[in-house]
Design a protein around this motif. Structure first.
Motif, PDB file in Angstrom:
ATOM      1  N   ARG A 140       0.833  -1.195   0.000  1.00 24.38           N
ATOM      2  CA  ARG A 140       0.000   0.000   0.000  1.00 24.38           C
ATOM      3  C   ARG A 140       0.873   1.253   0.000  1.00 24.38           C
ATOM      4  N   PHE A 141       0.466   2.237  -0.794  1.00 28.31           N
ATOM      5  CA  PHE A 141       1.178   3.505  -0.816  1.00 28.31           C
ATOM      6  C   PHE A 141       0.375   4.547  -0.055  1.00 28.31           C
ATOM      7  N   TYR A 142       0.979   5.112   0.982  1.00 25.98           N
ATOM      8  CA  TYR A 142       0.303   6.100   1.816  1.00 25.98           C
ATOM      9  C   TYR A 142       0.537   7.488   1.232  1.00 25.98           C
ATOM     10  N   THR A 143      -0.536   8.179   0.916  1.00 28.27           N
ATOM     11  CA  THR A 143      -0.427   9.489   0.262  1.00 28.27           C
ATOM     12  C   THR A 143       0.001  10.601   1.209  1.00 28.27           C
ATOM     13  N   TYR A 184       7.318   3.371   1.580  1.00 27.87           N
ATOM     14  CA  TYR A 184       7.094   2.472   0.441  1.00 27.87           C
ATOM     15  C   TYR A 184       8.395   1.812   0.006  1.00 27.87           C
ATOM     16  N   LEU A 185       9.484   2.591  -0.017  1.00 27.28           N
ATOM     17  CA  LEU A 185      10.788   2.029  -0.379  1.00 27.28           C
ATOM     18  C   LEU A 185      11.164   0.893   0.562  1.00 27.28           C
ATOM     19  N   SER A 186      10.845   1.067   1.831  1.00 30.39           N
ATOM     20  CA  SER A 186      11.119   0.014   2.810  1.00 30.39           C
ATOM     21  C   SER A 186      10.260  -1.215   2.553  1.00 30.39           C
ATOM     22  N   HIS A 187       8.980  -0.989   2.269  1.00 30.74           N
ATOM     23  CA  HIS A 187       8.052  -2.116   2.089  1.00 30.74           C
ATOM     24  C   HIS A 187       8.342  -2.949   0.838  1.00 30.74           C
ATOM     25  N   VAL A 188       8.795  -2.313  -0.247  1.00 35.07           N
ATOM     26  CA  VAL A 188       9.050  -3.092  -1.460  1.00 35.07           C
ATOM     27  C   VAL A 188      10.244  -4.026  -1.303  1.00 35.07           C
ATOM     28  N   ARG A 198      10.546  -5.755   1.573  1.00 38.15           N
ATOM     29  CA  ARG A 198      10.174  -6.639   2.678  1.00 38.15           C
ATOM     30  C   ARG A 198       9.166  -7.714   2.287  1.00 38.15           C
ATOM     31  N   THR A 199       8.256  -7.428   1.360  1.00 37.56           N
ATOM     32  CA  THR A 199       7.182  -8.379   1.078  1.00 37.56           C
ATOM     33  C   THR A 199       7.654  -9.477   0.132  1.00 37.56           C
ATOM     34  N   ASN A 200       7.068 -10.657   0.272  1.00 40.86           N
ATOM     35  CA  ASN A 200       7.426 -11.774  -0.599  1.00 40.86           C
ATOM     36  C   ASN A 200       7.023 -11.522  -2.046  1.00 40.86           C
ATOM     37  N   SER A 201       5.896 -10.847  -2.248  1.00 39.38           N
ATOM     38  CA  SER A 201       5.454 -10.550  -3.619  1.00 39.38           C
ATOM     39  C   SER A 201       6.479  -9.690  -4.344  1.00 39.38           C
ATOM     40  N   MET A 202       7.003  -8.685  -3.656  1.00 42.39           N
ATOM     41  CA  MET A 202       8.009  -7.829  -4.282  1.00 42.39           C
ATOM     42  C   MET A 202       9.356  -8.544  -4.424  1.00 42.39           C
ATOM     43  N   ARG A 203       9.607  -9.499  -3.541  1.00 38.98           N
ATOM     44  CA  ARG A 203      10.821 -10.305  -3.693  1.00 38.98           C
ATOM     45  C   ARG A 203      10.743 -11.125  -4.978  1.00 38.98           C
TER      46      ARG A 203
END
Length: 377
Positions: A183-186, A291-295, A297-302
């Motif tokens: 999720r991207f927080y605006t 967002y940079l941190s989350h991409v 961390r998640t398996n989908s982005m991995r």
């Protein structure tokens, strides 16, 4: 059946397949419903395809078809897959197009895909089904090696994949969908800023945190192409975390955009605009540092990062063949062959589009412009 990029299987479509082989399905409990749906969908492409590419459904064994009436209203077409066609999961195909700079349904993008097929040829057969010669699948990105999980079948297209073996080899994360974004927080959460800003003096006594803020920002600006380094710098201490959240958001955005794989591509936005509401895009404003941190961390982005690396490896091999064959050099014999094939496939693609609204008059005009003789020109 396997994808020519990630080398993972395509699953038979339960709604369409009449007599699928039981061993071609994933065992119960390995995939979620959404993951199963992802592996049931793909893109089939090659010079034998009317229009060059179609959305496809796997029927098990060596049978595959264009079961997508909305996007391919030319009727059901059945194909024999092994040693004939290139098949990919939707996201693998879309990311490959981005890497090749072949995004969008236009003639120039089609030409690059035509040239790619001409120099790489169809994927291998037998135990190497779905593999392009020369592509180092096991050395790219996360260095995932699934070769031992494939078992040779007794007929074309009948190879069997050991889904449970993924966990045994430590690859259970690869089943996550690479089209699910954080999720991207605006806006930056006020609570987050308040927490970081609490205290009398956030600066430490070390040389780094005693530097002026503009100097620290200048240092951070040199790390835009090194997202891991930027994240490490911003997480060094509480003061730098506060500075990153408060003043480095544009740097984080540039960092995410430089990655290229970390936001939806144009085809994904066009196909699933509603589903992707709330995801990051190049024009968005918000908490890019989070967002940079989350991409990362998640398996989908991995998985997406791994697929992106594989696409880069395919491009590396293709570029080598492009140079050797001179197929991208205007006027050469191979260039002329690719131009002729592109002209035919482009008109075929437009013919399919004609069934969705393009006028026959426009289609005749395009056919004449491309020097293609057709029944309607």
């Amino acid at each position: 059946m396997s994808c020519c990029v990630c080398r993972l299987p395509l699953l038979p479509d339960r709604a369409e397949s009449t007599s699928p082989l039981p061993e071609h399905f994933a065992p119960p409990g390995v995939l979620t419903k959404e993951q199963t749906r992802y592996f049931e969908r793909g893109t089939l492409w090659g010079d034998h395809i009317h229009g060059f590419w179609v959305d496809t459904r796997y029927f098990s064994s060596n049978m595959i078809a264009n079961r997508d009436p909305k996007n391919n209203p030319v009727g059901l077409m059945m194909f024999l897959w092994e040693q004939e066609f290139i098949t990919m999961h939707h996201t693998c195909f879309r990311l490959l197009c981005v890497v090749l700079d072949a995004e969008g349904e236009n003639k120039e993008s089609l030409r690059k895909l035509v040239a790619l097929e001409m120099v790489l040829g169809p994927p291998g057969g037998g135990i190497d089904c779905g593999r392009w010669p020369g592509v180092n699948y096991e050395g790219a990105g996360e260095e995932v090696d699934t070769r031992t999980l494939w078992k040779l079948g007794f007929a074309l297209g009948s190879n069997i994949f050991d889904w449970r073996g993924l966990a045994r080899l430590g690859y259970d994360w690869v089943v996550h969908r690479p089209d699910v974004f954080p999720r991207f927080y605006t806006t930056v959460s006020p609570e987050r800023v308040k927490h970081l800003a609490s205290g009398t003096d956030l600066r430490g006594t070390d040389v780094l945190t005693r530097m002026p803020s503009d100097v620290l920002r200048a240092i951070a600006s040199h790390l835009v192409l090194e997202p891991a380094a930027l994240a490490q710098l911003s997480g060094t201490c509480r003061f730098l975390r506060f500075l990153a959240v408060d003043e480095w958001q544009l740097l984080a955005r540039d960092c995410v955009l430089a990655l290229r794989w970390a936001i939806p591509c144009a085809a994904e936005l066009q196909q699933d605009a509603k589903k992707l509401e709330g995801t990051a895009n190049k024009d968005a404003q918000g908490d890019w540092m989070l967002y940079l941190s989350h991409v990362h961390r998640t398996n989908s982005m991995r998985v997406r990062r791994w697929v992106w690396a594989l696409c880069g490896e395919v491009k590396r091999v293709a570029d080598k063949h492009f140079k050797r064959t001179r197929i991208m050099e205007k006027g050469t014999m191979r260039w002329q062959e690719a131009e002729k094939m592109t002209a035919v496939k482009w008109v075929e693609h437009l013919w399919i589009s004609a069934l969705q609204g393009t006028t026959l008059q426009d289609l005749r005009k395009v056919a004449r412009q491309n020097g293609v003789k057709t029944a309607f020109a």
